[in-house]
Design a protein around this motif. Structure first.
Motif, PDB file in Angstrom:
ATOM      1  N   GLN A  35     -48.218 -10.725  49.138  1.00  0.00           N
ATOM      2  CA  GLN A  35     -48.069 -11.218  50.506  1.00  0.00           C
ATOM      3  C   GLN A  35     -47.965 -12.750  50.525  1.00  0.00           C
ATOM      4  O   GLN A  35     -48.679 -13.434  49.788  1.00  0.00           O
ATOM      5  CB  GLN A  35     -49.272 -10.786  51.358  1.00  0.00           C
ATOM      6  CG  GLN A  35     -49.407  -9.297  51.526  1.00  0.00           C
ATOM      7  CD  GLN A  35     -48.272  -8.722  52.344  1.00  0.00           C
ATOM      8  OE1 GLN A  35     -47.881  -9.278  53.369  1.00  0.00           O
ATOM      9  NE2 GLN A  35     -47.734  -7.616  51.877  1.00  0.00           N
ATOM     10  N   GLU A  36     -47.084 -13.278  51.372  1.00  0.00           N
ATOM     11  CA  GLU A  36     -46.887 -14.725  51.457  1.00  0.00           C
ATOM     12  C   GLU A  36     -48.177 -15.456  51.806  1.00  0.00           C
ATOM     13  O   GLU A  36     -48.452 -16.524  51.251  1.00  0.00           O
ATOM     14  CB  GLU A  36     -45.797 -15.062  52.472  1.00  0.00           C
ATOM     15  CG  GLU A  36     -44.407 -14.750  51.969  1.00  0.00           C
ATOM     16  CD  GLU A  36     -43.339 -15.191  52.944  1.00  0.00           C
ATOM     17  OE1 GLU A  36     -43.502 -16.253  53.574  1.00  0.00           O
ATOM     18  OE2 GLU A  36     -42.346 -14.458  53.070  1.00  0.00           O
ATOM     19  N   ASP A  37     -48.957 -14.897  52.727  1.00  0.00           N
ATOM     20  CA  ASP A  37     -50.228 -15.530  53.100  1.00  0.00           C
ATOM     21  C   ASP A  37     -51.170 -15.608  51.903  1.00  0.00           C
ATOM     22  O   ASP A  37     -51.890 -16.586  51.737  1.00  0.00           O
ATOM     23  CB  ASP A  37     -50.924 -14.765  54.234  1.00  0.00           C
ATOM     24  CG  ASP A  37     -50.209 -14.892  55.565  1.00  0.00           C
ATOM     25  OD1 ASP A  37     -49.363 -15.793  55.703  1.00  0.00           O
ATOM     26  OD2 ASP A  37     -50.506 -14.092  56.468  1.00  0.00           O
ATOM     27  N   TYR A  42     -53.821 -18.602  47.539  1.00  0.00           N
ATOM     28  CA  TYR A  42     -54.061 -18.766  46.102  1.00  0.00           C
ATOM     29  C   TYR A  42     -53.658 -20.177  45.654  1.00  0.00           C
ATOM     30  O   TYR A  42     -54.359 -20.790  44.852  1.00  0.00           O
ATOM     31  CB  TYR A  42     -53.280 -17.729  45.287  1.00  0.00           C
ATOM     32  CG  TYR A  42     -53.896 -16.357  45.242  1.00  0.00           C
ATOM     33  CD1 TYR A  42     -55.212 -16.164  44.826  1.00  0.00           C
ATOM     34  CD2 TYR A  42     -53.158 -15.237  45.595  1.00  0.00           C
ATOM     35  CE1 TYR A  42     -55.780 -14.904  44.765  1.00  0.00           C
ATOM     36  CE2 TYR A  42     -53.713 -13.962  45.530  1.00  0.00           C
ATOM     37  CZ  TYR A  42     -55.020 -13.800  45.120  1.00  0.00           C
ATOM     38  OH  TYR A  42     -55.578 -12.547  45.055  1.00  0.00           O
ATOM     39  N   VAL A  43     -52.559 -20.674  46.184  1.00  0.00           N
ATOM     40  CA  VAL A  43     -52.122 -22.035  45.848  1.00  0.00           C
ATOM     41  C   VAL A  43     -53.118 -23.050  46.406  1.00  0.00           C
ATOM     42  O   VAL A  43     -53.489 -24.007  45.715  1.00  0.00           O
ATOM     43  CB  VAL A  43     -50.682 -22.292  46.360  1.00  0.00           C
ATOM     44  CG1 VAL A  43     -50.309 -23.764  46.232  1.00  0.00           C
ATOM     45  CG2 VAL A  43     -49.688 -21.424  45.589  1.00  0.00           C
ATOM     46  N   ALA A  44     -53.585 -22.839  47.637  1.00  0.00           N
ATOM     47  CA  ALA A  44     -54.574 -23.752  48.235  1.00  0.00           C
ATOM     48  C   ALA A  44     -55.877 -23.762  47.438  1.00  0.00           C
ATOM     49  O   ALA A  44     -56.518 -24.808  47.296  1.00  0.00           O
ATOM     50  CB  ALA A  44     -54.849 -23.361  49.686  1.00  0.00           C
ATOM     51  N   LEU A  45     -56.254 -22.608  46.884  1.00  0.00           N
ATOM     52  CA  LEU A  45     -57.458 -22.517  46.062  1.00  0.00           C
ATOM     53  C   LEU A  45     -57.229 -23.078  44.648  1.00  0.00           C
ATOM     54  O   LEU A  45     -58.168 -23.192  43.868  1.00  0.00           O
ATOM     55  CB  LEU A  45     -57.922 -21.056  45.953  1.00  0.00           C
ATOM     56  CG  LEU A  45     -58.529 -20.451  47.198  1.00  0.00           C
ATOM     57  CD1 LEU A  45     -58.628 -18.934  47.060  1.00  0.00           C
ATOM     58  CD2 LEU A  45     -59.899 -21.063  47.468  1.00  0.00           C
ATOM     59  N   ALA A  49     -50.033 -21.768  41.010  1.00  0.00           N
ATOM     60  CA  ALA A  49     -49.242 -22.970  41.297  1.00  0.00           C
ATOM     61  C   ALA A  49     -47.768 -22.631  41.155  1.00  0.00           C
ATOM     62  O   ALA A  49     -47.386 -21.746  40.379  1.00  0.00           O
ATOM     63  CB  ALA A  49     -49.612 -24.097  40.339  1.00  0.00           C
ATOM     64  N   TRP A  50     -46.953 -23.338  41.919  1.00  0.00           N
ATOM     65  CA  TRP A  50     -45.508 -23.199  41.790  1.00  0.00           C
ATOM     66  C   TRP A  50     -45.061 -23.987  40.574  1.00  0.00           C
ATOM     67  O   TRP A  50     -45.486 -25.109  40.360  1.00  0.00           O
ATOM     68  CB  TRP A  50     -44.803 -23.707  43.039  1.00  0.00           C
ATOM     69  CG  TRP A  50     -45.011 -22.799  44.210  1.00  0.00           C
ATOM     70  CD1 TRP A  50     -45.823 -23.014  45.276  1.00  0.00           C
ATOM     71  CD2 TRP A  50     -44.404 -21.525  44.413  1.00  0.00           C
ATOM     72  NE1 TRP A  50     -45.764 -21.941  46.135  1.00  0.00           N
ATOM     73  CE2 TRP A  50     -44.897 -21.020  45.627  1.00  0.00           C
ATOM     74  CE3 TRP A  50     -43.495 -20.766  43.684  1.00  0.00           C
ATOM     75  CZ2 TRP A  50     -44.497 -19.783  46.126  1.00  0.00           C
ATOM     76  CZ3 TRP A  50     -43.099 -19.532  44.187  1.00  0.00           C
ATOM     77  CH2 TRP A  50     -43.602 -19.061  45.399  1.00  0.00           C
ATOM     78  N   ASN A  51     -44.183 -23.376  39.787  1.00  0.00           N
ATOM     79  CA  ASN A  51     -43.683 -24.022  38.577  1.00  0.00           C
ATOM     80  C   ASN A  51     -42.217 -23.634  38.403  1.00  0.00           C
ATOM     81  O   ASN A  51     -41.932 -22.491  38.056  1.00  0.00           O
ATOM     82  CB  ASN A  51     -44.515 -23.587  37.366  1.00  0.00           C
ATOM     83  CG  ASN A  51     -44.112 -24.272  36.096  1.00  0.00           C
ATOM     84  OD1 ASN A  51     -43.631 -25.401  36.118  1.00  0.00           O
ATOM     85  ND2 ASN A  51     -44.284 -23.601  34.981  1.00  0.00           N
ATOM     86  N   GLY A  52     -41.314 -24.567  38.665  1.00  0.00           N
ATOM     87  CA  GLY A  52     -39.899 -24.281  38.505  1.00  0.00           C
ATOM     88  C   GLY A  52     -39.410 -23.122  39.355  1.00  0.00           C
ATOM     89  O   GLY A  52     -38.587 -22.339  38.899  1.00  0.00           O
ATOM     90  N   GLY A  53     -39.911 -22.979  40.553  1.00  0.00           N
ATOM     91  CA  GLY A  53     -39.492 -21.910  41.445  1.00  0.00           C
ATOM     92  C   GLY A  53     -40.235 -20.601  41.244  1.00  0.00           C
ATOM     93  O   GLY A  53     -39.991 -19.626  41.951  1.00  0.00           O
ATOM     94  N   ALA A  59     -55.271 -23.154  35.290  1.00  0.00           N
ATOM     95  CA  ALA A  59     -56.486 -23.103  34.470  1.00  0.00           C
ATOM     96  C   ALA A  59     -57.667 -22.592  35.292  1.00  0.00           C
ATOM     97  O   ALA A  59     -58.464 -21.782  34.809  1.00  0.00           O
ATOM     98  CB  ALA A  59     -56.786 -24.482  33.883  1.00  0.00           C
ATOM     99  N   SER A  60     -57.751 -23.018  36.544  1.00  0.00           N
ATOM    100  CA  SER A  60     -58.831 -22.533  37.421  1.00  0.00           C
ATOM    101  C   SER A  60     -58.691 -21.047  37.683  1.00  0.00           C
ATOM    102  O   SER A  60     -59.674 -20.303  37.663  1.00  0.00           O
ATOM    103  CB  SER A  60     -58.816 -23.278  38.753  1.00  0.00           C
ATOM    104  OG  SER A  60     -59.093 -24.638  38.570  1.00  0.00           O
ATOM    105  N   GLY A  61     -57.469 -20.603  37.931  1.00  0.00           N
ATOM    106  CA  GLY A  61     -57.220 -19.181  38.148  1.00  0.00           C
ATOM    107  C   GLY A  61     -57.548 -18.361  36.915  1.00  0.00           C
ATOM    108  O   GLY A  61     -58.099 -17.265  37.009  1.00  0.00           O
ATOM    109  N   ASP A  62     -57.231 -18.919  35.744  1.00  0.00           N
ATOM    110  CA  ASP A  62     -57.553 -18.237  34.491  1.00  0.00           C
ATOM    111  C   ASP A  62     -59.065 -18.093  34.329  1.00  0.00           C
ATOM    112  O   ASP A  62     -59.545 -17.047  33.903  1.00  0.00           O
ATOM    113  CB  ASP A  62     -56.947 -19.002  33.315  1.00  0.00           C
ATOM    114  CG  ASP A  62     -57.163 -18.285  32.002  1.00  0.00           C
ATOM    115  OD1 ASP A  62     -56.724 -17.129  31.879  1.00  0.00           O
ATOM    116  OD2 ASP A  62     -57.785 -18.889  31.100  1.00  0.00           O
TER     117      ASP A  62
END
Length: 73
Positions: A35-37, A42-45, A49-53, A59-62
């Motif tokens: 879901q877009e939301d 997840y990006v805000a947390l 992260a976006w990487n090349g589209g 590292a935090s997510g890992d």
């Protein structure tokens, strides 16, 4: 109630609980099913992260994923 309807700490906990499934979708190249939301949060947390589209686990997510896997045994 869906994850996107939750707010604050409940939302963060719901995202944390769904992170392993989300990462699995990324690995299977099925990010369109996230879901877009959820992606925005997840990006805000800083767990994704976006990487090349494309999305990638940070590292935090890992670290969060490792904690979740340790809890599962």
């Amino acid at each position: 109630m869906t994850i996107s309807m939750l707010k604050g700490p409940l939302r963060r906990e719901a995202l944390r609980d769904a992170l392993l499934a989300t990462v699995d979708l990324l690995h299977r190249r099925r990010a369109s099913e996230i879901q877009e939301d959820d992606i925005d949060d997840y990006v805000a947390l800083k767990w994704l992260a976006w990487n090349g589209g494309g999305l990638r686990l940070t590292a935090s997510g890992d670290t969060v994923c490792r904690q979740l896997m340790a809890q599962l045994g």
